[in-house]
Design a protein around this motif. Structure first.
Motif, PDB file in Angstrom:
ATOM      1  N   ASP A   1       0.868  -1.181   0.000  1.00 22.13           N
ATOM      2  CA  ASP A   1       0.000   0.000   0.000  1.00 22.13           C
ATOM      3  C   ASP A   1       0.908   1.234   0.000  1.00 22.13           C
ATOM      4  N   ASP A   2       1.250   1.693  -1.203  1.00 22.07           N
ATOM      5  CA  ASP A   2       2.233   2.775  -1.313  1.00 22.07           C
ATOM      6  C   ASP A   2       1.750   4.087  -0.700  1.00 22.07           C
ATOM      7  N   GLY A   3       0.457   4.361  -0.809  1.00 22.97           N
ATOM      8  CA  GLY A   3      -0.064   5.595  -0.230  1.00 22.97           C
ATOM      9  C   GLY A   3       0.119   5.635   1.278  1.00 22.97           C
TER      10      GLY A   3
ATOM     11  N   LEU B   1       5.954  10.059  -4.043  1.00 15.25           N
ATOM     12  CA  LEU B   1       5.422   8.993  -4.892  1.00 15.25           C
ATOM     13  C   LEU B   1       5.663   9.399  -6.337  1.00 15.25           C
ATOM     14  N   ASP B   2       6.394   8.562  -7.078  1.00 14.63           N
ATOM     15  CA  ASP B   2       6.783   8.908  -8.445  1.00 14.63           C
ATOM     16  C   ASP B   2       6.596   7.691  -9.343  1.00 14.63           C
TER      17      ASP B   2
ATOM     18  N   VAL C   1       7.543  -2.683   7.983  1.00 15.73           N
ATOM     19  CA  VAL C   1       7.032  -3.969   8.473  1.00 15.73           C
ATOM     20  C   VAL C   1       6.254  -3.753   9.769  1.00 15.73           C
ATOM     21  N   HIS C   2       6.791  -2.945  10.645  1.00 12.97           N
ATOM     22  CA  HIS C   2       6.142  -2.674  11.942  1.00 12.97           C
ATOM     23  C   HIS C   2       4.777  -2.003  11.758  1.00 12.97           C
TER      24      HIS C   2
ATOM     25  N   PRO D   1       4.659  -3.822   4.641  1.00 14.15           N
ATOM     26  CA  PRO D   1       6.000  -4.310   4.332  1.00 14.15           C
ATOM     27  C   PRO D   1       6.394  -4.041   2.879  1.00 14.15           C
ATOM     28  N   PRO D   2       7.669  -3.764   2.636  1.00 11.91           N
ATOM     29  CA  PRO D   2       8.116  -3.500   1.264  1.00 11.91           C
ATOM     30  C   PRO D   2       8.101  -4.757   0.414  1.00 11.91           C
ATOM     31  N   ARG D   3       7.667  -4.595  -0.824  1.00  8.11           N
ATOM     32  CA  ARG D   3       7.776  -5.682  -1.792  1.00  8.11           C
ATOM     33  C   ARG D   3       9.166  -5.670  -2.414  1.00  8.11           C
TER      34      ARG D   3
END
Length: 303
Positions: free
Chosen positions: A232-234, A249-250, A273-274, A278-280
């Motif tokens: 969820d980048d936002g 955000l680009d 993560v916390h 979490p990053p993909r």
């Protein structure tokens, strides 16, 4: 130590078009200046003004501490390659160089064999220039410029037509001359190539010098970023900004800059993560020299 070239406020107008405007340029002994710009940016026009081939509309030029034209003998200490590798087509490579040596007041019997050997032209000494390959025509043009070990070299796209091995050889030749006290200006549209040899770099765009920096400073001009995608980048962007990170955000990716992110990406990963996002993917990226060049001249690089 006297600057070998000192140009101030240099400009050239052709009718209503300024090819070069308000350009300052200093070339010091023992240095290589990389002059970078797109085709038509004003590189060749600048070199032609420095050589007295065309008269500036504004500004002044001095060579070896003297106003341009005050002492024509200074050009015996100048070597140049402007625009194209020109040669008398019906003369052999050796005859072309002998003619050039005589025009510079040199002894052809001594000067010509030296540059022919250095440029790898001895096997083509008796070949007419019109029958030389493009690469060997370029080598012949460089040999003319190198005649007499000039203190000042002004070279317009000297790598044109040379193969990769020839480019490497050329870099070594230019470095050798600079190390021996010559000042060298090399124009090109390829920042990456000039970055390998230049002590100073100037970026020209639409006739104006838009940036100048030392070769050592080039690394500091390049931007670095941490590129992240998440579930969820936002939301992840909001989390990072709340934590004080520089993030935007680009094109569907989170781009983080600043030492806090670049110096410890593992902290960002742990934070995301916390917070349940979490990053993909996470990737440290460095701007290419081509992208840097386009940014400096104010043009976007296609994604």
């Amino acid at each position: 130590m006297t600057d070998l070239v000192n140009a101030r406020g240099l400009g050239k107008r052709f009718r209503d078009v300024w090819a070069v405007r308000d350009l300052d340029l200093v070339l010091e002994p023992g240095t290589i200046f990389g002059f970078v710009g797109l085709n038509g940016a004003g590189k060749t026009t600048t070199i032609r003004m420095l050589l007295g081939m065309i008269r500036p509309t504004t500004g002044s030029v001095s060579l070896f501490g003297k106003p341009l034209g005050a002492d024509p003998s200074v050009f015996q200490r100048v070597g140049a390659l402007v625009e194209q590798a020109a040669a008398y087509p019906l003369l052999t490579a050796e005859e072309n160089l002998r003619h050039a040596a005589l025009l510079k007041g040199l002894d052809p019997s001594r000067a010509v064999p030296e540059v022919m050997e250095e440029l790898g032209l001895l096997p083509y000494a008796r070949v007419q220039a019109r029958h030389l390959s493009q690469g060997n025509r370029q080598r012949l043009a460089l040999a003319k410029a190198f005649l007499g070990d000039p203190r000042l070299l002004l070279l317009d796209e000297p790598g044109n037509g040379l193969d990769p091995a020839g480019i490497v050889e050329l870099r070594a030749m230019l470095r050798k001359r600079a190390d021996e006290g010559a000042a060298v200006l090399v124009s090109s549209h390829m920042l990456d190539e000039l970055s390998r040899v230049a002590d100073h770099i100037g970026i020209i765009h639409r006739g104006r010098m838009v940036a100048q920096f030392s070769g050592k400073e080039l690394d500091t001009q390049v931007t670095r970023s941490l590129v992240i995608t998440t579930v969820d980048d936002g939301r992840a962007l909001a989390v990072l900004r709340s934590a004080g990170y520089e993030a935007v955000l680009d094109h569907g990716r989170i781009v983080c800059t600043g030492e806090a992110a670049l110096g410890a990406p593992e902290r960002i990963a742990a934070l995301l993560v916390h917070e349940g996002v979490p990053p993909r993917t996470m990737e440290l990226r460095q701007e290419s020299l081509e992208a840097l060049f386009m940014r400096l001249i104010g043009q976007e690089v296609p994604v």
